[in-house]
Write a protein that holds these residues in place. Structure first.
Motif, mmCIF file in Angstrom:
data_model
loop_
_atom_site.group_PDB
_atom_site.id
_atom_site.type_symbol
_atom_site.label_atom_id
_atom_site.label_comp_id
_atom_site.label_asym_id
_atom_site.label_seq_id
_atom_site.Cartn_x
_atom_site.Cartn_y
_atom_site.Cartn_z
ATOM 1 N N GLY A 25 14.495 -90.844 -31.367
ATOM 2 C CA GLY A 25 14.730 -91.283 -30.003
ATOM 3 C C GLY A 25 13.479 -91.622 -29.235
ATOM 4 O O GLY A 25 13.527 -92.316 -28.229
ATOM 5 N N ARG A 26 12.337 -91.104 -29.667
ATOM 6 C CA ARG A 26 11.081 -91.468 -29.040
ATOM 7 C C ARG A 26 9.946 -91.037 -29.952
ATOM 8 O O ARG A 26 10.147 -90.324 -30.924
ATOM 9 C CB ARG A 26 10.931 -90.809 -27.665
ATOM 10 N N THR A 27 8.742 -91.422 -29.574
ATOM 11 C CA THR A 27 7.555 -91.041 -30.339
ATOM 12 C C THR A 27 6.860 -89.883 -29.656
ATOM 13 O O THR A 27 6.596 -89.938 -28.462
ATOM 14 C CB THR A 27 6.585 -92.225 -30.454
ATOM 15 N N MET A 33 4.455 -79.808 -30.968
ATOM 16 C CA MET A 33 5.754 -79.460 -31.521
ATOM 17 C C MET A 33 5.746 -77.986 -31.889
ATOM 18 O O MET A 33 4.812 -77.512 -32.534
ATOM 19 C CB MET A 33 6.035 -80.288 -32.778
ATOM 20 N N GLY A 34 6.788 -77.286 -31.465
ATOM 21 C CA GLY A 34 6.797 -75.849 -31.701
ATOM 22 C C GLY A 34 8.064 -75.347 -32.360
ATOM 23 O O GLY A 34 9.099 -76.005 -32.335
ATOM 24 N N TRP A 35 7.934 -74.173 -32.966
ATOM 25 C CA TRP A 35 9.085 -73.430 -33.474
ATOM 26 C C TRP A 35 9.186 -72.129 -32.685
ATOM 27 O O TRP A 35 8.164 -71.455 -32.444
ATOM 28 C CB TRP A 35 8.926 -73.121 -34.960
ATOM 29 N N PHE A 36 10.400 -71.804 -32.313
ATOM 30 C CA PHE A 36 10.696 -70.587 -31.588
ATOM 31 C C PHE A 36 11.877 -69.915 -32.276
ATOM 32 O O PHE A 36 12.581 -70.547 -33.070
ATOM 33 C CB PHE A 36 11.063 -70.909 -30.137
ATOM 34 N N ARG A 37 12.093 -68.659 -31.990
ATOM 35 C CA ARG A 37 13.235 -67.973 -32.584
ATOM 36 C C ARG A 37 13.823 -66.978 -31.592
ATOM 37 O O ARG A 37 13.125 -66.494 -30.695
ATOM 38 C CB ARG A 37 12.836 -67.270 -33.873
ATOM 39 N N GLN A 38 15.103 -66.706 -31.786
ATOM 40 C CA GLN A 38 15.783 -65.719 -30.956
ATOM 41 C C GLN A 38 16.678 -64.875 -31.846
ATOM 42 O O GLN A 38 17.612 -65.381 -32.474
ATOM 43 C CB GLN A 38 16.602 -66.394 -29.855
ATOM 44 N N ALA A 97 9.598 -79.608 -28.253
ATOM 45 C CA ALA A 97 8.473 -80.512 -28.039
ATOM 46 C C ALA A 97 8.052 -80.485 -26.582
ATOM 47 O O ALA A 97 8.879 -80.305 -25.678
ATOM 48 C CB ALA A 97 8.858 -81.933 -28.443
ATOM 49 N N ASP A 98 6.757 -80.675 -26.354
ATOM 50 C CA ASP A 98 6.231 -80.690 -24.997
ATOM 51 C C ASP A 98 4.907 -81.438 -24.986
ATOM 52 O O ASP A 98 4.163 -81.386 -25.961
ATOM 53 C CB ASP A 98 6.026 -79.248 -24.502
ATOM 54 N N PRO A 99 4.581 -82.096 -23.870
ATOM 55 C CA PRO A 99 3.280 -82.776 -23.806
ATOM 56 C C PRO A 99 2.096 -81.811 -23.792
ATOM 57 O O PRO A 99 0.965 -82.210 -24.065
ATOM 58 C CB PRO A 99 3.332 -83.547 -22.478
ATOM 59 N N ARG A 100 2.351 -80.571 -23.454
ATOM 60 C CA ARG A 100 1.279 -79.595 -23.329
ATOM 61 C C ARG A 100 1.330 -78.579 -24.472
ATOM 62 O O ARG A 100 2.391 -78.321 -25.040
ATOM 63 C CB ARG A 100 1.424 -78.844 -21.991
ATOM 64 N N GLY A 105 8.760 -72.748 -22.305
ATOM 65 C CA GLY A 105 9.013 -73.747 -21.278
ATOM 66 C C GLY A 105 8.858 -75.169 -21.771
ATOM 67 O O GLY A 105 8.502 -76.058 -21.000
ATOM 68 N N MET A 106 9.155 -75.376 -23.062
ATOM 69 C CA MET A 106 9.022 -76.711 -23.640
ATOM 70 C C MET A 106 10.036 -77.668 -22.999
ATOM 71 O O MET A 106 11.115 -77.276 -22.569
ATOM 72 C CB MET A 106 9.268 -76.639 -25.147
ATOM 73 N N ASP A 107 9.653 -78.945 -22.960
ATOM 74 C CA ASP A 107 10.515 -79.937 -22.315
ATOM 75 C C ASP A 107 11.758 -80.281 -23.125
ATOM 76 O O ASP A 107 12.826 -80.539 -22.565
ATOM 77 C CB ASP A 107 9.726 -81.224 -22.065
#
Length: 119
Positions: A25-27, A33-38, A97-100, A105-107
């Motif tokens: 959907g976008r570049t 890029m992150g991985w998180f878990r719960q 994913a997030d620009p920072r 708090g990823m976008d």
């Protein structure tokens, strides 16, 4: 924008799994890029992060030395190689994913994939 995580499953303690996160959907060439878990009954936690352009990596202390995050620019895919898995790694894993460069708090978030480690 879609982040599609896959590769979860059931594995015995000490085993390995590789998670994939396909991006469409976008570049995200300038993103992290992150991985998180719960885990059940617990808050979501940071696992690992990679910057798409430089390939710089960051890890939570609990997975450092066991997990490896990587990306394939041509396939627009981020991976999480998980080795020497422990029962406490059992959780739903999400890619984001997030620009920072940040640990929460990823976008953008994808749907999770379940990882279950039997002891």
């Amino acid at each position: 924008v879609q982040l599609q995580a896959s590769g979860g499953g059931l594995v015995q303690a000490g085993g390995s799994l590789r998670l994939s996160c396909a991006v469409s959907g976008r570049t995200f060439s300038s993103y992290a890029m992150g991985w998180f878990r719960q885990a059940p009954g617990k808050e979501r936690e940071f696992v690992a992060l990679i910057t798409w352009s430089e390939g710089s990596t960051y890890y939570a202390g609990s997975v450092k030395g066991r997990f490896t995050i990587s990306r394939d620019n041509a396939k627009n895919t981020v991976y999480l190689q998980m080795n020497r898995l422990k029962a406490e790694d059992t959780a739903v894993y999400y890619c984001a994913a997030d620009p920072r460069v940040r640990s929460d708090g990823m976008d953008y978030w994808g749907k999770g994939t379940q990882v279950t480690v039997s002891s």
